[in-house]
Design an enzyme around this catalytic site. Structure first.
Site, PDB file in Angstrom:
ATOM      1  N   LYS A  19       0.853  -1.205   0.000  1.00 42.51           N
ATOM      2  CA  LYS A  19       0.000   0.000   0.000  1.00 42.51           C
ATOM      3  C   LYS A  19       0.884   1.249   0.000  1.00 42.51           C
ATOM      4  O   LYS A  19       0.657   2.168  -0.789  1.00 42.51           O
ATOM      5  CB  LYS A  19      -0.869   0.008   1.258  1.00 42.51           C
ATOM      6  CG  LYS A  19      -1.512   1.347   1.578  1.00 42.51           C
ATOM      7  CD  LYS A  19      -2.436   1.297   2.757  1.00 42.51           C
ATOM      8  CE  LYS A  19      -1.756   1.529   4.074  1.00 42.51           C
ATOM      9  NZ  LYS A  19      -1.453   2.925   4.411  1.00 42.51           N
ATOM     10  N   ASN A  20       1.902   1.259   0.856  1.00 43.44           N
ATOM     11  CA  ASN A  20       2.691   2.482   1.045  1.00 43.44           C
ATOM     12  C   ASN A  20       3.734   2.711  -0.039  1.00 43.44           C
ATOM     13  O   ASN A  20       4.464   3.703   0.013  1.00 43.44           O
ATOM     14  CB  ASN A  20       3.320   2.488   2.447  1.00 43.44           C
ATOM     15  CG  ASN A  20       2.246   2.635   3.516  1.00 43.44           C
ATOM     16  OD1 ASN A  20       1.085   2.931   3.216  1.00 43.44           O
ATOM     17  ND2 ASN A  20       2.612   2.398   4.754  1.00 43.44           N
TER      18      ASN A  20
ATOM     19  N   CYS B   4      -5.369  12.402  12.467  1.00 38.47           N
ATOM     20  CA  CYS B   4      -5.949  11.066  12.298  1.00 38.47           C
ATOM     21  C   CYS B   4      -5.845  10.386  13.657  1.00 38.47           C
ATOM     22  O   CYS B   4      -5.285  10.924  14.601  1.00 38.47           O
ATOM     23  CB  CYS B   4      -5.219  10.298  11.200  1.00 38.47           C
ATOM     24  SG  CYS B   4      -3.801   9.407  11.765  1.00 38.47           S
TER      25      CYS B   4
ATOM     26  N   ARG C 287      -0.015  14.316  13.087  1.00 44.43           N
ATOM     27  CA  ARG C 287       0.567  14.050  11.761  1.00 44.43           C
ATOM     28  C   ARG C 287       0.603  15.298  10.872  1.00 44.43           C
ATOM     29  O   ARG C 287      -0.019  15.360   9.817  1.00 44.43           O
ATOM     30  CB  ARG C 287      -0.189  12.906  11.093  1.00 44.43           C
ATOM     31  CG  ARG C 287      -0.111  11.656  11.960  1.00 44.43           C
ATOM     32  CD  ARG C 287      -0.712  10.460  11.332  1.00 44.43           C
ATOM     33  NE  ARG C 287       0.105   9.947  10.235  1.00 44.43           N
ATOM     34  CZ  ARG C 287      -0.317   8.937   9.484  1.00 44.43           C
ATOM     35  NH1 ARG C 287      -1.495   8.413   9.675  1.00 44.43           N
ATOM     36  NH2 ARG C 287       0.442   8.491   8.501  1.00 44.43           N
TER      37      ARG C 287
ATOM     38  N   VAL D 237       2.128  18.236   8.274  1.00 42.38           N
ATOM     39  CA  VAL D 237       2.873  18.125   7.007  1.00 42.38           C
ATOM     40  C   VAL D 237       3.820  19.317   6.836  1.00 42.38           C
ATOM     41  O   VAL D 237       4.170  19.690   5.710  1.00 42.38           O
ATOM     42  CB  VAL D 237       1.923  18.008   5.797  1.00 42.38           C
ATOM     43  CG1 VAL D 237       1.221  16.646   5.780  1.00 42.38           C
ATOM     44  CG2 VAL D 237       0.905  19.148   5.759  1.00 42.38           C
TER      45      VAL D 237
ATOM     46  N   GLN E 193       6.920  19.603   7.277  1.00 48.85           N
ATOM     47  CA  GLN E 193       8.204  19.304   6.620  1.00 48.85           C
ATOM     48  C   GLN E 193       8.046  19.243   5.100  1.00 48.85           C
ATOM     49  O   GLN E 193       8.953  19.598   4.355  1.00 48.85           O
ATOM     50  CB  GLN E 193       8.778  17.994   7.161  1.00 48.85           C
ATOM     51  CG  GLN E 193       9.020  18.019   8.658  1.00 48.85           C
ATOM     52  CD  GLN E 193      10.034  19.078   9.066  1.00 48.85           C
ATOM     53  OE1 GLN E 193      11.136  19.152   8.505  1.00 48.85           O
ATOM     54  NE2 GLN E 193       9.654  19.933  10.002  1.00 48.85           N
TER      55      GLN E 193
ATOM     56  N   ASP F  32       4.478   0.355  12.096  1.00 48.18           N
ATOM     57  CA  ASP F  32       3.298  -0.292  11.508  1.00 48.18           C
ATOM     58  C   ASP F  32       3.188  -1.757  11.904  1.00 48.18           C
ATOM     59  O   ASP F  32       2.199  -2.403  11.574  1.00 48.18           O
ATOM     60  CB  ASP F  32       3.337  -0.193   9.983  1.00 48.18           C
ATOM     61  CG  ASP F  32       3.139   1.235   9.521  1.00 48.18           C
ATOM     62  OD1 ASP F  32       3.340   1.512   8.329  1.00 48.18           O
ATOM     63  OD2 ASP F  32       2.791   2.074  10.373  1.00 48.18           O
TER      64      ASP F  32
ATOM     65  N   ARG G  52      -8.699  -0.645   4.545  1.00 53.34           N
ATOM     66  CA  ARG G  52      -7.890   0.429   3.941  1.00 53.34           C
ATOM     67  C   ARG G  52      -6.533  -0.114   3.524  1.00 53.34           C
ATOM     68  O   ARG G  52      -5.945   0.352   2.562  1.00 53.34           O
ATOM     69  CB  ARG G  52      -7.668   1.567   4.942  1.00 53.34           C
ATOM     70  CG  ARG G  52      -8.915   2.333   5.279  1.00 53.34           C
ATOM     71  CD  ARG G  52      -8.570   3.571   6.055  1.00 53.34           C
ATOM     72  NE  ARG G  52      -7.501   4.317   5.371  1.00 53.34           N
ATOM     73  CZ  ARG G  52      -7.032   5.462   5.834  1.00 53.34           C
ATOM     74  NH1 ARG G  52      -7.478   5.954   6.967  1.00 53.34           N
ATOM     75  NH2 ARG G  52      -6.086   6.115   5.189  1.00 53.34           N
TER      76      ARG G  52
HETATM   77  C1  EPZ Z   1       4.037   6.867   6.521  1.00 53.49           C
HETATM   78  O1  EPZ Z   1       3.229   7.870   7.080  1.00 53.49           O
HETATM   79  C2  EPZ Z   1       3.140   5.662   6.328  1.00 53.49           C
HETATM   80  N1  EPZ Z   1       2.064   5.988   5.396  1.00 53.49           N
HETATM   81  C3  EPZ Z   1       2.572   5.225   7.684  1.00 53.49           C
HETATM   82  O2  EPZ Z   1       1.826   4.032   7.456  1.00 53.49           O
HETATM   83  C4  EPZ Z   1       3.731   4.906   8.618  1.00 53.49           C
HETATM   84  O3  EPZ Z   1       3.228   4.575   9.885  1.00 53.49           O
HETATM   85  C5  EPZ Z   1       4.658   6.119   8.726  1.00 53.49           C
HETATM   86  O4  EPZ Z   1       5.107   6.522   7.414  1.00 53.49           O
HETATM   87  C6  EPZ Z   1       5.897   5.831   9.573  1.00 53.49           C
HETATM   88  O5  EPZ Z   1       6.601   4.762   9.033  1.00 53.49           O
HETATM   89  C7  EPZ Z   1       2.327   6.009   4.070  1.00 53.49           C
HETATM   90  O6  EPZ Z   1       3.446   5.781   3.640  1.00 53.49           O
HETATM   91  C8  EPZ Z   1       1.174   6.336   3.164  1.00 53.49           C
HETATM   92  P1  EPZ Z   1       5.975  10.198   8.714  1.00 53.49           P
HETATM   93  P2  EPZ Z   1       3.796   9.390   7.158  1.00 53.49           P
HETATM   94  O7  EPZ Z   1       5.867  11.469   7.938  1.00 53.49           O
HETATM   95  O8  EPZ Z   1       4.699   9.653   6.031  1.00 53.49           O
HETATM   96  C9  EPZ Z   1       6.072  13.537  12.090  1.00 53.49           C
HETATM   97  C10 EPZ Z   1       0.050   2.549   7.749  1.00 53.49           C
HETATM   98  O9  EPZ Z   1      -0.371   1.972   8.753  1.00 53.49           O
HETATM   99  N2  EPZ Z   1       5.981  14.501  10.968  1.00 53.49           N
HETATM  100  O10 EPZ Z   1       7.139   9.301   8.445  1.00 53.49           O
HETATM  101  O11 EPZ Z   1       2.606  10.272   7.355  1.00 53.49           O
HETATM  102  C11 EPZ Z   1       4.826  12.678  12.214  1.00 53.49           C
HETATM  103  O12 EPZ Z   1       3.846  13.338  12.992  1.00 53.49           O
HETATM  104  C12 EPZ Z   1       0.433   4.005   7.816  1.00 53.49           C
HETATM  105  O13 EPZ Z   1       0.227   2.019   6.629  1.00 53.49           O
HETATM  106  C13 EPZ Z   1       5.959  15.868  11.248  1.00 53.49           C
HETATM  107  O14 EPZ Z   1       5.977  16.289  12.404  1.00 53.49           O
HETATM  108  O15 EPZ Z   1       4.641   9.354   8.483  1.00 53.49           O
HETATM  109  C14 EPZ Z   1       5.362  11.426  12.884  1.00 53.49           C
HETATM  110  O16 EPZ Z   1       5.440  11.646  14.275  1.00 53.49           O
HETATM  111  C15 EPZ Z   1       0.124   4.603   9.174  1.00 53.49           C
HETATM  112  N3  EPZ Z   1       5.881  16.756  10.210  1.00 53.49           N
HETATM  113  C16 EPZ Z   1       6.768  11.297  12.311  1.00 53.49           C
HETATM  114  O17 EPZ Z   1       7.098  12.605  11.800  1.00 53.49           O
HETATM  115  C17 EPZ Z   1       5.849  16.336   8.901  1.00 53.49           C
HETATM  116  O18 EPZ Z   1       5.805  17.195   7.977  1.00 53.49           O
HETATM  117  C18 EPZ Z   1       6.889  10.286  11.167  1.00 53.49           C
HETATM  118  O19 EPZ Z   1       5.855  10.547  10.266  1.00 53.49           O
HETATM  119  C19 EPZ Z   1       5.877  14.943   8.641  1.00 53.49           C
HETATM  120  C20 EPZ Z   1       5.951  14.050   9.686  1.00 53.49           C
END
Ligand code: EPZ
Length: 425
Positions: free
Chosen positions: A22-23, A118, A123, A125, A127, A312, A404
């Site tokens: 999925k990811n 969520c 979460r 964005v 960055q 995950d 999902r």
């Molecule tokens: C990806 O989410 C995955 N989703 C998630 O999978 C997975 O849990 C996560 O990476 C961590 O491995 C997809 O790839 C579609 P992050 P993502 O940005 O990219 C913080 C599943 O179950 N952060 O790596 O949204 C954030 O809050 C899903 O399949 C910021 O603060 O995760 C978190 O604490 C759930 N600002 C940490 O970084 C930002 O701009 C890591 O988040 C971005 C992130």
């Protein structure tokens, strides 16, 4: 709302086919926005999130069609798209934010709804926005939308050296895609190293992108003027594979996971081996054998970015620790609210105490079936695993969360001998 009805106590035997990730599929569908030529993805998993992403692209004017049994979808993002991602779709799937970088890189503008929070965390964005601004984008937030455009007189994004404040998977993917068409070199430091990021990079290279260092914490991209179409097979889903490893470990049995990549699951496999599960890489997949959760040794672990133990997989492995002998500590370092499965596991008889980011699991629980409620994608999987072992009947409610991210999980589990059925109400 559909439910899953599980009668626990059966070991799992046989072979299960692991679907595409999925990811990886979600960013790779967005990568189709980077060219007007046809992009063919194969091995795309049949998931609700994939259908949502298709709707999002369709809403922009991207033509797509499915073909063949091999989970193929083709995309053509011709030049006259409307570069918008509306709240109605984005609120149901945060990964929609992955359209931002490609739209800005190809069309010089994008209007993408902020995803909102969520269940597992706020979460943000920030960055993604910071990185695109470093590449010259002007991004304002108005009425819940990110309005992105290039400054007057600037026709393309400009390469930049970007170091995100933390490792972010979709942040790395958004910036990687944007950088492929930027002018000059972009260096992403502190980049995510997940296999799904690497798979996306490999697809972009097939499209003509110039990328080096993917799979490491430093990725460099030389921008090109245009990208062409490609055919790309989506990498196998390591989290689905890990989920099935934990399911067989919990119920006991002997199963072959076709297409599963052991080299993408080292941290999880190491913990399973220490617990007493046999996991071996074999030709075309992975074999798992287990005496059953009650005869395993519980394992403490903490989630970290790849190649560490994946967040995950936290809920699924916790379900195993509930059954195994001994006390274990589970530490969740990535998301601030990813223990929602704990209260539901406790309804089945688990003994878990939470203290902030740390959960202490007292193992050896004798689980008994109950009605439980799924709260997020991986929590749902954890409840199914527990239900496969609990005595009697477990009813898992709100399994739209499960749908999902898992491609017909109940069919695959039934194929391994589980007594599980979907109740559509
Ligand atoms: C990806 O989410 C995955 N989703 C998630 O999978 C997975 O849990 C996560 O990476 C961590 O491995 C997809 O790839 C579609 P992050 P993502 O940005 O990219 C913080 C599943 O179950 N952060 O790596 O949204 C954030 O809050 C899903 O399949 C910021 O603060 O995760 C978190 O604490 C759930 N600002 C940490 O970084 C930002 O701009 C890591 O988040 C971005 C992130």
């Amino acid at each position: 709302m559909d439910k899953l009805l599980v009668h626990g106590g059966r070991p799992l035997h046989g072979e299960v086919v692991i679907s595409g990730a999925k990811n990886a599929a979600l960013p790779e569908m967005c990568a189709a926005l980077l060219t007007a030529e046809p992009v063919h993805l194969i091995n795309v998993p049949r998931l609700h999130d994939v259908r949502t992403m298709r709707k999002l692209l369709d809403n922009m004017g991207v033509a797509s069609e499915t073909h063949g049994e091999r989970g193929g979808i083709s995309f053509v993002a011709h030049d006259a798209l409307s570069p918008e991602a509306p709240y109605e779709l984005v609120k149901t799937m945060r990964a929609s934010v992955l359209a931002l970088g490609p739209l800005l890189a190809r069309f010089g503008e994008a209007t993408v709804s902020l995803p909102g929070g969520c269940a597992i965390g706020s979460r943000p964005v920030d960055q993604h926005i910071k990185g695109l601004q470093a590449m010259g984008a002007q991004i304002t937030v108005e009425h819940g939308y990110m309005i992105a455009k290039l400054p007057p007189g600037q026709s393309r994004l400009r390469g930049a050296r970007i170091s995100t404040d933390m490792i972010t998977v979709t942040g790395t993917e958004n910036l990687l895609m944007a950088a492929t068409l930027a002018e000059g070199e972009t260096v992403l430091q502190n980049a995510a190293q997940e296999p799904e990021v690497t798979d996306l990079a490999e697809m972009l290279i097939k499209m003509g992108a110039k990328i080096e260092g993917h799979g490491t914490s430093r990725i460099s991209i030389q921008g090109v003027d245009r990208l062409h179409g490609c055919t790309h097979q989506v990498v196998a889903d390591r989290i689905e594979a890990g989920t099935f490893l934990c399911a067989v470990a919990a119920t006991g049995g002997d199963a072959f996971l076709r297409h599963a990549r052991a080299d993408h699951l080292d941290a999880v496999i190491d913990k399973l081996l220490e617990a007493g599960v046999q996991v071996t890489a074999e030709d075309g997949g992975m074999r798992v054998r287990s005496p059953g959760g009650a005869l395993l040794k519980a394992q403490s672990f903490r989630t970290t970015e790849y190649p560490g133990f994946p967040t995950d997989m936290q809920a699924q492995f916790m379900a195993l620790n509930v059954l195994a002998q001994g006390t274990s500590t589970v530490t969740e370092t990535i998301f601030e609210n990813r223990f929602m499965h704990v209260n539901e596991l406790s309804r089945l008889g688990a003994h878990i105490a939470i203290d902030g980011r740390e959960a202490t699991v007292t193992g050896g629980a004798q689980l008994s079936g109950a009605t439980v409620m799924a709260t997020d994608l991986r929590a749902s999987a954890s409840l199914v695993i527990a239900g496969l072992v609990a005595s009697g009947e477990t009813l898992v409610d709100r399994i739209y969360h499960l749908d999902r991210g898992y491609d017909r999980m109940e069919d695959k589990l039934r194929g391994l001998g589980a007594d599980i059925e979907r109740l559509s109400t």
